[in-house]
Design a protein around this motif. Structure first.
Motif, short mmCIF file in Angstrom:
data_model
loop_
_atom_site.label_atom_id
_atom_site.label_comp_id
_atom_site.label_asym_id
_atom_site.label_seq_id
_atom_site.Cartn_x
_atom_site.Cartn_y
_atom_site.Cartn_z
N SER A 1 -20.66 43.48 61.51
CA SER A 1 -21.68 42.44 60.43
C SER A 1 -21.08 41.61 60.30
CB SER A 1 -23.10 43.56 59.97
OG SER A 1 -24.00 44.20 61.07
N ALA A 2 -20.15 42.93 59.02
CA ALA A 2 -19.23 41.81 57.69
C ALA A 2 -18.20 41.23 58.58
CB ALA A 2 -18.98 43.52 57.36
N VAL A 3 -18.00 41.44 59.47
CA VAL A 3 -16.07 41.20 60.16
C VAL A 3 -17.36 39.27 60.33
CG1 VAL A 3 -15.05 40.22 62.10
CG2 VAL A 3 -14.89 42.49 60.66
N LEU A 4 -18.52 39.63 60.96
CA LEU A 4 -18.65 38.27 61.57
C LEU A 4 -19.55 37.39 59.98
CD1 LEU A 4 -20.26 36.57 64.91
CD2 LEU A 4 -22.40 37.44 63.63
N GLY A 5 -20.17 37.92 59.27
CA GLY A 5 -20.25 37.31 58.12
C GLY A 5 -19.17 36.97 57.76
N GLN B 1 -15.09 38.29 80.04
CA GLN B 1 -15.81 38.38 80.86
C GLN B 1 -17.31 37.52 79.67
OE1 GLN B 1 -18.29 41.86 80.76
NE2 GLN B 1 -17.53 42.60 82.55
N ASN B 2 -16.38 37.45 78.58
CA ASN B 2 -17.65 36.82 77.44
C ASN B 2 -17.10 35.39 76.89
OD1 ASN B 2 -17.78 39.37 77.35
ND2 ASN B 2 -20.03 38.93 76.88
N GLY B 3 -15.46 35.03 76.45
CA GLY B 3 -14.97 34.09 76.76
C GLY B 3 -14.23 33.80 75.42
N ILE B 4 -14.22 32.81 74.82
CA ILE B 4 -13.43 33.02 73.33
C ILE B 4 -14.26 32.25 72.32
CG2 ILE B 4 -11.30 32.64 71.17
CD1 ILE B 4 -9.69 33.02 74.64
N ASN B 5 -14.86 33.26 71.55
CA ASN B 5 -15.21 31.93 70.48
C ASN B 5 -15.88 33.56 69.42
OD1 ASN B 5 -17.44 34.03 71.38
ND2 ASN B 5 -17.97 32.75 72.91
N GLN B 6 -16.73 32.80 68.55
CA GLN B 6 -16.80 33.86 66.93
C GLN B 6 -16.71 34.93 66.79
OE1 GLN B 6 -18.40 30.34 65.05
NE2 GLN B 6 -17.46 30.96 62.83
N LYS B 7 -17.98 35.10 68.17
CA LYS B 7 -18.67 36.32 68.94
C LYS B 7 -17.63 37.25 68.92
CE LYS B 7 -22.17 34.06 71.36
NZ LYS B 7 -22.26 33.66 72.50
N THR B 8 -17.01 37.38 70.00
CA THR B 8 -15.89 38.17 70.53
C THR B 8 -15.03 38.29 70.17
OG1 THR B 8 -14.84 36.19 71.82
CG2 THR B 8 -16.61 37.41 73.21
N VAL B 9 -14.15 38.03 69.04
CA VAL B 9 -13.26 37.45 68.86
C VAL B 9 -14.30 38.62 67.16
CG1 VAL B 9 -12.37 36.39 65.99
CG2 VAL B 9 -12.71 35.67 68.32
N SER B 10 -15.02 38.28 66.56
CA SER B 10 -15.74 39.29 65.81
C SER B 10 -15.68 40.84 66.16
CB SER B 10 -16.83 38.75 64.46
OG SER B 10 -17.42 38.22 65.12
N ALA B 11 -16.18 40.75 67.59
CA ALA B 11 -16.36 41.63 67.73
C ALA B 11 -15.11 42.73 68.33
CB ALA B 11 -16.58 41.62 69.22
N PHE B 12 -13.91 41.72 68.44
CA PHE B 12 -12.80 42.18 68.84
C PHE B 12 -12.16 42.67 67.66
CE2 PHE B 12 -8.00 41.56 69.46
CZ PHE B 12 -7.73 42.68 70.36
N ILE B 13 -12.18 42.53 66.31
CA ILE B 13 -11.86 42.45 65.13
C ILE B 13 -12.51 43.78 64.90
CG2 ILE B 13 -11.29 42.01 62.56
CD1 ILE B 13 -10.74 38.96 63.60
N THR C 1 -26.76 38.11 65.38
CA THR C 1 -26.47 37.43 64.63
C THR C 1 -26.14 36.25 63.89
OG1 THR C 1 -25.68 39.79 64.57
CG2 THR C 1 -25.62 38.32 61.96
N TYR C 2 -25.37 35.59 65.12
CA TYR C 2 -24.53 34.88 65.71
C TYR C 2 -25.77 33.50 66.23
CZ TYR C 2 -21.37 30.70 66.90
OH TYR C 2 -20.98 29.82 66.71
N GLU C 3 -26.88 34.26 66.99
CA GLU C 3 -27.98 33.40 67.35
C GLU C 3 -28.60 32.82 66.07
OE1 GLU C 3 -28.45 31.71 70.94
OE2 GLU C 3 -27.59 32.94 69.96
N VAL C 4 -28.65 33.78 65.41
CA VAL C 4 -29.77 33.49 64.08
C VAL C 4 -28.86 33.05 62.77
CG1 VAL C 4 -30.45 34.98 61.48
CG2 VAL C 4 -30.78 35.91 63.61
N PHE C 5 -27.38 32.87 62.69
CA PHE C 5 -26.97 31.95 62.56
C PHE C 5 -26.53 30.56 62.85
CE2 PHE C 5 -22.38 29.34 61.44
CZ PHE C 5 -22.57 30.25 59.58
N CYS C 6 -27.21 30.60 63.57
CA CYS C 6 -26.57 29.57 64.38
C CYS C 6 -28.18 28.72 64.25
CB CYS C 6 -26.66 29.20 65.99
SG CYS C 6 -24.98 28.92 66.18
N ASN C 7 -29.22 28.97 64.37
CA ASN C 7 -30.35 28.74 63.94
C ASN C 7 -29.99 28.71 62.32
OD1 ASN C 7 -31.12 28.80 66.38
ND2 ASN C 7 -32.14 31.06 66.39
#
Lengths: 268, 376
Positions: free
Chosen positions: A239-243, A67-79, A152-158
């Motif tokens: 938050s920790a995993v994405l960070g 549904q959301n594609g493979i990227n940092q967001k989904t990978v961290s959500a999955f972990i 959070t990823y959106e914040v990080f991109c900015n």
């Protein structure tokens, strides 16, 4: 009736959803298929917990990555998903074994749809209930983990030079906003489901003592509360995993390209 | 960013004091619930030790063989006239454990039919004491909420309790004969005002979200009622928990379904409205088209997730009974058509509500914020 609503849903999805609608329909169909096949495998006598985890992982892979594609967001959500589930598994297993949450409750085994069935089926319901509760976590935790990861990823991109600490804190802040809403969804779904059960408590003149100890209430409440706890602990973990992925891992390996719209570019 | 992180840190210091205090309070509360046998009028025993005395193989009409265990429970009375005396109770359970339970050392059980013959007691198990599990789970929920979200987590937990209070109050009113439709409308109003107030705060944005939610749910109700009229009737005979013949099951089911969809609709409305207001704050001159596009994009992202949440919370709970039905030779089509029809209907209605909510809240939020900008 069912068919009418189903057609209506499909038409509405086609009008409103457009590009996303086919993905939603396919995900739902595949999820149902996985559920049905998991039941068939359980009946065939495979190890229930193994089948449950296999289905759990395939369903979460499907809902997240398809549904959301493979990227940092989904990978961290999955972990974070996996970590939350493993943590919650301990609690769920304890509840399944000790509190007698499995099987039919004091009302449903008198029901017409249950009374004619034969229950000598050699399938351990303790394990089945464990699997069911873990599946129940999936929807709620996915919702919260994805929301935290996306924002959070959106914040990080900015602000790509944010440190781990700052990212973690902004994740926690976003988590605060979605916490209440997500658990409300679970709560109201459970209330709506148990309207007739509430009426039954009045009809049968349950005393407070009978009510707080009744299996039917416990079964309904446990799903909501376990989901709620899962949502709560998923917020700091995501938050920790994405960070970690965005700062430490990203800087070390430069593996993940930064992109703003993971939804479209994810599969490239 | 500096003031912001400072504020954040001051909150952290307060949390380091509050969290241990809360933990101690909750621990004491759980200890009380664990040892509250004396306030029950029913006799309660605690299982001291268990021993499997006999294992046999049984098979039902289906011809599937499975082990069946006889369990000797060495129990001690915790309250009433027999307090302190021991009793041995035999409990039988099968491997499946669909309609029987295994007990473990340390479990509390309610017992009935207590007899005393020649100095030895005998009793029969009526059910397990589960209040301390419930209080443990609730405490864990509260503790995690405060640990993660601080004051807002606490407020949210209070809102949860008030919501349940509203539900109970609604049912008490229903017993006095007030129509259930009216009560559901009042309950939906109260639920949504309270939940949105706690989640968003008491401001303009909350009112816009509230209007979205109520508008979407009324359209969903209208659609569902039309569907009820034009399609063949659903049979509510197999609905669980039917014991009162005077209930109008169709009304009860429809109202329950609406309340069940409320949470999901609120979630979507909150996301879309916050998204639109955020975009307009950053770029007040954004064109209508691109605003719609971004609002829709937010909507799509939430839509898929929420539909999945509903799918898992409604459908998955039926797996255990579904397995039993499958083993008993009932075909999957028949299960879906007759036994799971209520879950499927709830799910479909909720999903329709979610999909409907996106254009509605987009439209309302857009017009509201646009107007505000124009007035200025």
């Amino acid at each position: 009736m069912t068919l009418f609503l189903l057609l209506l849903l499909l038409v509405l999805l086609a009008i409103v959803g457009r590009s996303q609608s086919e993905k939603i329909v396919v995900t739902l169909l595949l999820n149902s298929l996985i559920l049905i096949s998991s039941m068939v495998f359980m009946i065939m006598g495979f190890n229930i917990i193994f089948i449950g985890w296999l289905c759990f992982i395939s369903m979460s892979l499907l809902t997240l990555f398809y549904q959301n594609g493979i990227n940092q967001k989904t990978v961290s959500a999955f972990i974070s998903f996996l970590i939350v589930t493993i943590l919650m598994s301990v609690l769920i297993w304890f509840l399944c074994v000790r509190s007698g949450i499995y099987g039919l409750n004091e009302r449903s085994w008198q029901d017409e749809d249950a009374v004619l069935l034969n229950f000598n089926i050699n399938i351990n319901m303790v394990r089945v209930t464990y699997v069911v509760l873990v599946f129940g976590l999936l929807g709620a935790v996915k919702d919260s983990a994805m929301a935290v990861a996306t924002d959070t990823y959106e914040v990080f991109c900015n602000h790509p030079d944010m440190t781990f600490r700052e990212l973690f804190q902004s994740g926690m802040n976003i988590g605060k906003d979605i916490l209440g809403v997500t658990i409300n969804t679970l709560l109201f779904a459970a209330i709506g489901e148990s309207i007739l059960m509430c009426q039954m408590y009045f009809d049968c003149a349950y005393s407070l003592a009978e009510l707080v100890n009744s299996k039917s209430l416990f079964q309904a409440a446990a799903v909501v509360i376990i989901g709620g706890i899962g949502v709560e602990i998923s917020i700091p973990i995501t938050s920790a995993v994405l960070g970690f992925l965005c700062t430490t891992y990203h800087k070390k390996t430069n593996f993940w390209p930064l992109n703003n719209s993971g939804n479209k570019k994810g599969l490239e | 960013m500096d003031i912001y992180s400072l504020l954040k840190n001051s909150g952290k210091y307060r949390l380091t004091i509050i969290l241990p205090v809360l933990a101690v309070l909750l621990f004491i509360f759980n200890l009380i619930v664990y040892n509250d046998c004396s306030i029950y009028k029913t006799s309660i025993v605690k299982v001291v030790s268990t021993k499997i005395s006999n294992t046999t193989t049984v098979s039902g009409d289906l011809g599937i063989e499975e082990p069946q265990y006889d369990q000797n429970l060495n129990c001690i009375f915790k309250n009433g006239a027999y307090k302190g005396k021991t009793v041995i109770i035999t409990n039988t359970y099968t491997y499946t454990r669909m309609n029987n339970e295994a007990y473990h050392k340390g479990d509390f059980l309610f017992v009935k039919n207590i007899n005393e013959e020649n100095g030895t007691l005998s009793a029969a198990i009526s059910s397990q004491k589960r209040d301390y599990f419930l209080s443990f789970l609730l405490s864990l929920l509260l503790f995690c909420a405060v640990a993660v979200a601080g004051k807002r987590g606490f407020l949210f937990f209070i809102a949860l309790c008030i919501n349940i209070g509203i539900l109970i109050l609604g049912f008490i009113c229903f017993q006095t004969g007030i129509s259930f439709i009216l009560l559901t409308i009042i309950m939906i109003l109260l639920f949504s005002i309270l939940s949105l107030g706690i989640c968003i705060g008491w401001n303009r944005k909350m009112i816009v979200t509230l209007i979205d939610t109520l508008f979407s749910i009324s359209i969903l109700a209208a659609i569902y009622c039309i569907a009820l009229k034009v399609t063949p009737e659903v049979d509510y005979i197999l609905m669980n928990y039917v014991s009162n013949g005077t209930l109008n099951l169709e009304v009860m089911f429809t109202c329950g379904m609406l309340i069940g969809s409320l949470g999901a609709i609120m979630d979507v409305a909150v996301s879309v409205t916050s998204g639109v207001s955020e975009i307009l704050q950053k770029e007040p001159d954004i064109s209508d088209e691109s605003l719609s596009k971004s609002a829709r994009q937010i909507g799509y992202d939430v839509m898929g997730t929420m539909i999945n949440v509903l799918f898992y919370s409604y459908i998955v709970g039926r797996i255990p009974i579904c397995i039993a039905q499958l083993v008993n030779g009932i075909q999957i089509g028949i299960i879906l058509k007759y036994y799971m029809v209520y879950e499927v209907l709830r799910f479909l209605a909720g999903a329709i509500g979610i999909v409907l909510c996106i254009p509605i809240s987009e439209f309302i939020a857009k017009n509201y914020y646009r107007k505000k900008v124009n007035v200025k």
